[in-house]
Design an enzyme around this catalytic site. Structure first.
Site, PDB file in Angstrom:
ATOM      1  N   LYS A  55      29.425 -25.753  58.563  1.00  0.00           N
ATOM      2  CA  LYS A  55      30.385 -26.011  59.656  1.00  0.00           C
ATOM      3  C   LYS A  55      29.644 -26.181  60.976  1.00  0.00           C
ATOM      4  O   LYS A  55      29.938 -27.088  61.758  1.00  0.00           O
ATOM      5  CB  LYS A  55      31.402 -24.860  59.737  1.00  0.00           C
ATOM      6  CG  LYS A  55      32.418 -24.921  58.607  1.00  0.00           C
ATOM      7  CD  LYS A  55      33.188 -23.629  58.399  1.00  0.00           C
ATOM      8  CE  LYS A  55      34.053 -23.760  57.144  1.00  0.00           C
ATOM      9  NZ  LYS A  55      34.732 -22.538  56.747  1.00  0.00           N
ATOM     10  N   GLN A  99      35.675 -16.812  59.276  1.00  0.00           N
ATOM     11  CA  GLN A  99      35.429 -17.113  57.854  1.00  0.00           C
ATOM     12  C   GLN A  99      36.029 -16.020  56.973  1.00  0.00           C
ATOM     13  O   GLN A  99      35.786 -14.829  57.190  1.00  0.00           O
ATOM     14  CB  GLN A  99      33.910 -17.217  57.622  1.00  0.00           C
ATOM     15  CG  GLN A  99      33.514 -17.617  56.219  1.00  0.00           C
ATOM     16  CD  GLN A  99      33.914 -19.054  55.876  1.00  0.00           C
ATOM     17  OE1 GLN A  99      33.787 -19.960  56.697  1.00  0.00           O
ATOM     18  NE2 GLN A  99      34.399 -19.254  54.670  1.00  0.00           N
ATOM     19  N   ASP A 122      41.968 -23.406  61.594  1.00  0.00           N
ATOM     20  CA  ASP A 122      42.137 -23.181  60.163  1.00  0.00           C
ATOM     21  C   ASP A 122      43.619 -23.275  59.772  1.00  0.00           C
ATOM     22  O   ASP A 122      43.955 -23.281  58.591  1.00  0.00           O
ATOM     23  CB  ASP A 122      41.605 -21.779  59.806  1.00  0.00           C
ATOM     24  CG  ASP A 122      40.650 -21.806  58.630  1.00  0.00           C
ATOM     25  OD1 ASP A 122      40.398 -22.895  58.095  1.00  0.00           O
ATOM     26  OD2 ASP A 122      40.161 -20.727  58.246  1.00  0.00           O
TER      27      ASP A 122
END
Ligand code: NDP
Length: 299
Positions: A55, A99, A122
């Protein structure tokens, strides 16, 4: 027997990343705005470390401002919440991704709820989930949006098609079902309590598998010509007994790929399909978030 056409995630992910890089360059030139992404990793899970590195690298390659915060596994929840608060207030950061999974002592829901919905790239904040379910513009979870891009690029118009999503997680199954509904599909969500799952799957023109069970969906569960999107990422021992005995593993999907190839019209391979789209969509979501925070129309 005819063979399904492969949906090559690499091609579409590269194309999307190139489009994002163009958008970033234009935002910088026209508005002096550089989209910024902050990724937070708690602990040292090897798979998560790989995702987080990818990422960071891809956001830098697209010309974005990119920050990675690596915190020790025993970080107290209040320290993580404080960092999220600082990132919410940081004008250089437009997207925040924590994460998952988090260590057991941290309540995931509390952390996701602490991220500003405007920076929730997200798409897991309840505000964004609610907006998606209400058909309003939302930051949408990356993997489901990646599935939709692959479907629209290959199948084209999805209107009126029967779609079956196997899996009802907040991360994949539910949002992908919402997106299919927005594309005017007739959607069924199947899960572990669904009766006669093979018969339900056989009705699908579009079959999305997000289960987490290696090769569970067999060839004779698939309607001939269907588009099969395999989200599953499962580690299994190699078929070759020598490699398996040496403890070597490989990644397979939720669909029995070889069997499905004989029946489906389109199929995503694992690896090389949906998984590659996730980071590209994350970059796109960060650009969308940056534009909205700057009062510009979402691209
Ligand atoms: P979850 O474990 O959160 O959800 C799995 C879902 O599958 C649940 O809804 C569960 O039903 C359902 N399920 C489990 N067993 C069966 C069964 N025997 N029959 C029918 N349904 C069943 O997983 P995720 O949604 O997070 O992930 C799914 C897969 O996708 C995993 O392999 C994961 O690694 C992968 N993944 C891939 C990503 C990518 O970038 N490509 C990103 C995210 C995930 P119930 O609700 O009833 O328990």
């Amino acid at each position: 027997m005819s063979q399904a056409k492969l949906i090559d995630g690499k091609i579409y992910a590269e194309r999307l990343r190139a489009q994002v890089a163009e958008q970033v360059a234009k935002l910088k030139a026209d508005h002096g705005l550089q989209p910024g992404l902050a990724v937070v990793l708690v602990g040292a899970d090897p798979a998560s470390e790989i995702y987080v590195r990818s990422k960071g690298e891809h956001s830098l390659a697209a010309g974005m401002h990119s920050v990675t915060h690596k915190l020790p596994a025993d970080t107290p929840q209040h320290d993580l919440l404080r960092l999220v608060g600082e990132l919410n207030a940081d004008p250089l950061i437009h997207g925040i991704l924590v994460q998952l999974p988090l260590p057991k002592h941290i309540e995931e829901r509390a952390v996701l709820a602490a991220i500003s919905p405007d920076k929730d790239v997200d798409g897991l904040h309840v505000v964004n989930a609610g907006r998606l379910a209400s058909g309003l513009p939302a930051l949408t979870p990356c993997t489901p949006l990646g599935c939709m891009i692959l479907l629209k690029e290959t199948v084209g118009d999805l209107s009126g098609l029967r779609a079956v999503v196997v899996g009802r997680s907040v991360l994949v199954g539910r949002p992908v079902a919402q997106l299919l509904l927005q594309s005017d599909c007739t959607v069924t969500i199947a899960h572990s309590r669904t009766r006669d799952l093979p018969a339900v799957c056989r009705e699908a023109d579009i079959l999305v598998a997000a289960v987490g069970r290696p090769r569970m969906i067999r060839g004779d569960w698939i309607k001939p010509g269907a588009a099969v999107i395999d989200v599953g990422i499962n580690r299994v021992p190699f078929d070759d007994p020598v490699k398996a005995a040496a403890g070597r593993t490989k990644v397979v999907g939720d669909v029995h790929f070889k069997e499905a190839m004989e029946v489906a019209g389109w199929i995503t391979p694992v690896p090389g399909g949906v998984g590659l789209m996730t980071v590209a969509v994350l970059l796109q979501n960060t650009v969308t978030a940056a534009r909205r925070q700057a009062g510009l129309e979402a691209s």
